[in-house]
Design a protein around this motif. Structure first.
Motif, short mmCIF file in Angstrom:
data_model
loop_
_atom_site.label_atom_id
_atom_site.label_comp_id
_atom_site.label_asym_id
_atom_site.label_seq_id
_atom_site.Cartn_x
_atom_site.Cartn_y
_atom_site.Cartn_z
N GLY A 152 0.82 -1.21 0.00
CA GLY A 152 0.00 0.00 0.00
C GLY A 152 0.85 1.26 0.00
N LEU A 153 1.95 1.23 0.76
CA LEU A 153 2.84 2.39 0.80
C LEU A 153 3.49 2.62 -0.57
CD1 LEU A 153 4.25 4.62 2.42
CD2 LEU A 153 5.97 2.93 3.09
N LEU A 154 3.94 1.52 -1.20
CA LEU A 154 4.58 1.64 -2.51
C LEU A 154 3.58 2.08 -3.57
CD1 LEU A 154 6.85 -1.53 -2.42
CD2 LEU A 154 7.58 0.85 -2.23
N LEU A 155 2.35 1.62 -3.48
CA LEU A 155 1.33 2.05 -4.43
C LEU A 155 1.05 3.55 -4.28
CD1 LEU A 155 -1.21 -0.92 -4.30
CD2 LEU A 155 0.26 -0.26 -6.23
N ALA A 156 1.09 4.03 -3.04
CA ALA A 156 0.90 5.47 -2.82
C ALA A 156 2.05 6.26 -3.43
CB ALA A 156 0.80 5.75 -1.32
N VAL A 157 3.26 5.73 -3.32
CA VAL A 157 4.41 6.40 -3.93
C VAL A 157 4.28 6.41 -5.46
CG1 VAL A 157 6.92 6.22 -4.29
CG2 VAL A 157 5.96 5.84 -2.02
N ALA A 158 3.71 5.33 -6.01
CA ALA A 158 3.64 5.16 -7.46
C ALA A 158 2.37 5.74 -8.08
CB ALA A 158 3.72 3.67 -7.79
N ARG A 159 1.61 6.49 -7.31
CA ARG A 159 0.30 6.93 -7.80
C ARG A 159 0.39 7.79 -9.06
NH1 ARG A 159 2.06 10.42 -4.15
NH2 ARG A 159 1.48 12.63 -4.24
N LYS A 160 1.53 8.46 -9.27
CA LYS A 160 1.69 9.33 -10.44
C LYS A 160 2.37 8.60 -11.61
CE LYS A 160 2.00 13.58 -7.69
NZ LYS A 160 2.85 14.73 -7.33
N GLN A 161 2.69 7.33 -11.38
CA GLN A 161 3.36 6.57 -12.41
C GLN A 161 2.70 5.19 -12.52
OE1 GLN A 161 4.75 6.03 -15.25
NE2 GLN A 161 6.59 7.23 -14.72
N PRO A 162 1.67 5.07 -13.34
CA PRO A 162 0.90 3.82 -13.42
C PRO A 162 1.75 2.58 -13.72
CG PRO A 162 -0.26 5.58 -14.57
CD PRO A 162 1.09 6.12 -14.21
N ILE A 211 4.97 -3.46 -10.04
CA ILE A 211 6.11 -3.93 -9.24
C ILE A 211 5.88 -3.75 -7.74
CG2 ILE A 211 7.72 -3.37 -11.10
CD1 ILE A 211 8.74 -1.08 -9.20
N ALA A 212 4.84 -3.03 -7.35
CA ALA A 212 4.66 -2.70 -5.93
C ALA A 212 4.53 -3.96 -5.08
CB ALA A 212 3.42 -1.82 -5.75
N GLU A 213 3.66 -4.87 -5.46
CA GLU A 213 3.46 -6.07 -4.63
C GLU A 213 4.67 -7.00 -4.66
OE1 GLU A 213 -0.46 -8.33 -3.88
OE2 GLU A 213 0.55 -9.46 -5.48
N PRO A 214 5.23 -7.35 -5.83
CA PRO A 214 6.44 -8.20 -5.81
C PRO A 214 7.58 -7.58 -5.01
CG PRO A 214 5.54 -8.09 -8.03
CD PRO A 214 4.79 -7.07 -7.21
N LEU A 215 7.74 -6.27 -5.11
CA LEU A 215 8.82 -5.60 -4.38
C LEU A 215 8.57 -5.67 -2.88
CD1 LEU A 215 11.36 -3.91 -4.22
CD2 LEU A 215 9.99 -1.87 -4.74
N ALA A 216 7.34 -5.43 -2.44
CA ALA A 216 7.02 -5.47 -1.01
C ALA A 216 7.25 -6.86 -0.44
CB ALA A 216 5.57 -5.03 -0.79
N PHE A 217 6.74 -7.88 -1.13
CA PHE A 217 6.92 -9.25 -0.64
C PHE A 217 8.39 -9.68 -0.72
CE2 PHE A 217 2.39 -9.33 -0.78
CZ PHE A 217 1.99 -10.37 0.05
N ILE A 271 10.78 6.33 -11.39
CA ILE A 271 10.54 7.05 -10.14
C ILE A 271 11.87 7.16 -9.41
CG2 ILE A 271 9.38 7.01 -7.90
CD1 ILE A 271 7.10 5.51 -9.18
N VAL A 272 12.33 8.39 -9.21
CA VAL A 272 13.62 8.61 -8.55
C VAL A 272 13.37 9.08 -7.12
CG1 VAL A 272 15.76 9.92 -8.58
CG2 VAL A 272 14.71 9.20 -10.74
N ILE A 273 13.92 8.32 -6.18
CA ILE A 273 13.78 8.63 -4.76
C ILE A 273 15.17 8.77 -4.17
CG2 ILE A 273 12.91 7.83 -2.52
CD1 ILE A 273 10.86 6.15 -4.03
N GLU A 274 15.43 9.86 -3.51
CA GLU A 274 16.70 10.04 -2.81
C GLU A 274 16.55 9.59 -1.35
OE1 GLU A 274 19.36 10.77 -4.33
OE2 GLU A 274 18.41 11.29 -6.24
N PRO A 275 17.63 9.16 -0.74
CA PRO A 275 17.53 8.75 0.68
C PRO A 275 16.98 9.83 1.59
CG PRO A 275 19.63 8.06 -0.27
CD PRO A 275 18.97 8.93 -1.30
#
Length: 231
Positions: free
Chosen positions: A151-161, A166-172, A219-223
């Motif tokens: 759910g957190l990753l999907l929220a991050v990806a909301r602007k990039q369909p 990858i959200a669920e495979p990445l989370a698991f 999606i680019v995320i900095e630490p």
């Protein structure tokens, strides 16, 4: 015709049932607390007689509260998971920067394991005489954590369909990585890896898995990126 007598009888039966349920719940908690204390102190190979003795109850009472040893062990796992999640759950709804949030979650988990290594080992393996090949409680807890991360990753990806796939495979995958690494560390104390080194490995691994997979979907995320800016 009055039903007063029947009503009184029903109330008396319900009252006795309620008192018994309350008494049973108190004894159940007493037994579970005694068992967790015994496992934490002495290890997982604790017999029902010793658990009953620590609870100051006859052994027969344990089997009136629990169906069998498997039922007792599974309810013990549920209680241990509750203990863990009281500490871990707040870190799964992170605030602050990405790197700080990863560090807090990893440190909380590793510190809990260092404090309760025998309880954590019991979650995965049970006792030497009552091994488990799979616990619904433990599997459910891992799944719940992974779903929350999804759910957190999907929220991050909301602007990039394109990132949704990858959200669920990445989370698991993140949950699996942490779980497997921690279990191996606990089972191989001669490795020489300290808890601090394990935590640093997990922080790096979680960050790099997150970073490389998010970059793959643009999606680019900095630490130092604040979580609030992402969701």
């Amino acid at each position: 015709m009055s039903n007063t007598g029947a009503d009184v009888g029903t109330e008396q039966t319900d009252g006795r049932s309620t008192r018994w349920d309350s008494h049973k719940a108190e004894r159940r908690d007493l037994i579970l607390d005694a068992a967790i204390g015994a496992i934490n102190e002495l290890g997982a190979d604790i017999g029902v007689s010793e658990i009953a003795g620590r609870a100051d109850l006859p052994r027969s009472v344990v089997y009136r509260i629990f169906k069998d040893r498997n039922d007792l062990d599974e309810q013990l796992r549920a209680r241990i998971v509750q203990m863990l999640m009281r500490d871990l759950a707040p870190t799964l709804a992170p605030e602050g920067a990405v790197d700080a949030s990863i560090s807090q979650a990893v440190d909380t988990y590793v510190n809990w394991i260092v404090a309760y290594p025998r309880l954590h080992a019991f979650l995965g393996k049970g006792s030497p005489k009552h091994r488990t090949s799979g616990s619904r409680v433990v599997t459910g807890a891992k799944t719940a954590i992974a779903v929350q991360l999804t759910g957190l990753l999907l929220a991050v990806a909301r602007k990039q369909p394109s990132a949704y796939q990858i959200a669920e495979p990445l989370a698991f995958g993140l949950v699996g990585l942490v779980d497997a690494s921690v279990n191996r560390w606990l089972n191989n104390p001669s490795s020489g890896v300290t808890s601090e080194q394990l935590a640093q490995f997990l922080k790096r691994s979680v960050w790099h898995l997150l970073d490389v997979n998010m970059r793959a979907v643009d999606i680019v995320i900095e630490p130092s990126t604040p979580i609030a800016a992402l969701v």
